[in-house]
Design an enzyme around this catalytic site. Structure first.
Site: not given
Ligand code: PAF
Length: 285
Positions: A29, A35
């Protein structure tokens, strides 16, 4: 995109969507452009993509680091909803879902874990291997995408896949950098302003160190990196090593280097209370 939290829901998703074995992007996260570049690569090449968001407690050797790890689930899901497709899913399990019982497995990666992060973060790669293998068992991916910033992790996961998950293709994705060269990392948001302002120096130092290979010896390059990092207020070098790509064996003299092989200059340092890592490809070519 669907948001799934249990193994049962993942099984059910595969049953109704007919597709299985997705491209998989495991994350902890606090998502950023780095990402998203992994997710973009996965959606480009796989008909279904799964992204996991799970802050894995077993890979933190420092309990304070685990406690302070940024958790931004709402913003993460918002970001992913802009890039994932209808059949893709985000897996956000609880600790109990991943570890219904304490994971007592011990992975032995030999020399791969006896250098760099393995030395400075004891137990870290065992925790990474535990969670990645657990996630691979649940998601059953055809391919998994990892960033090259975590260079040693990537090598260890390749080894894990070679031994236990030969059907999972491990795909390395290039480091994404901020405008000043700082490698993107979830930890960057915890940097104090004065440290963030100086952090571009890390990549500039790696570029300079890499260019020294043809004219200097490795200890001199190490000294140069240490001097340059340690002269920044509150910055402290933990290590700088030049290692061979597949064995991660540190090189101590340029004579040991072969023009046919790939080498990486790997750095870990503290910027105040935040630990950062980065690397650069280097060599005699
Ligand atoms: O690189 C990371 O974010 C983590 O180490 C990983 C691979 C998601 C395992 O928790």
């Amino acid at each position: 995109m669907k948001v799934l939290t249990t193994v049962k829901e993942v099984r059910e998703h595969y049953r109704i969507s007919v597709l299985r074995n997705p491209g998989f992007v495991p994350t902890m996260g606090a998502l950023h452009e780095g990402h998203l570049s992994l997710v973009a690569k996965a959606t480009d090449s796989c008909r279904m993509v799964a992204v996991s968001i799970f802050v894995n407690p077993t890979q933190f050797n420092d309990p304070h680091d685990l406690l302070r790890y940024p958790r931004t689930l709402d913003a993460d899901l918002e970001m992913l909803s802009g890039v994932l497709r209808e059949n893709d899913f985000v897996f956000v399990p609880s600790v109990e879902e991943i570890y219904p019982e304490p994971d007592m497995r011990r992975f032995d990666f030999g020399d791969l874990e006896r250098v760099m992060e393995g030395v400075h973060r004891p137990g870290h790669f065992n925790g990474v291997a535990q969670v990645v293998s657990r996630l691979f068992d649940i998601i059953r991916p055809s391919a998994a995408f990892f960033g090259q910033k975590d260079f040693q992790q990537l090598t260890i996961i390749r080894e894990l896949a070679r031994r236990e998950y030969p059907r999972v293709e491990i795909i390395a994705c290039p480091i994404v950098r901020e405008h000043d060269g700082l490698a993107m990392s979830s930890r960057n948001r915890r940097l104090l302003t004065q440290h963030r302002e100086k952090a571009g120096e890390i990549y500039r130092t790696l570029i300079a160190a890499s260019a020294m290979i043809s004219d200097y010896e490795i200890p001199e390059i190490r000294e140069f990196v240490a001097d340059r990092i340690n002269m920044i207020p509150d910055f402290r070098l933990e290590y700088f090593e030049i290692v061979e790509e597949s064995t991660l064996k540190p090189v101590n003299s340029v004579i040991e280097m072969s023009p046919e092989k790939k080498y990486y200059g790997c750095i870990a340092l503290w910027a105040g209370e935040i630990r950062l890592i980065d690397n650069i490809e280097t060599g005699l070519r």
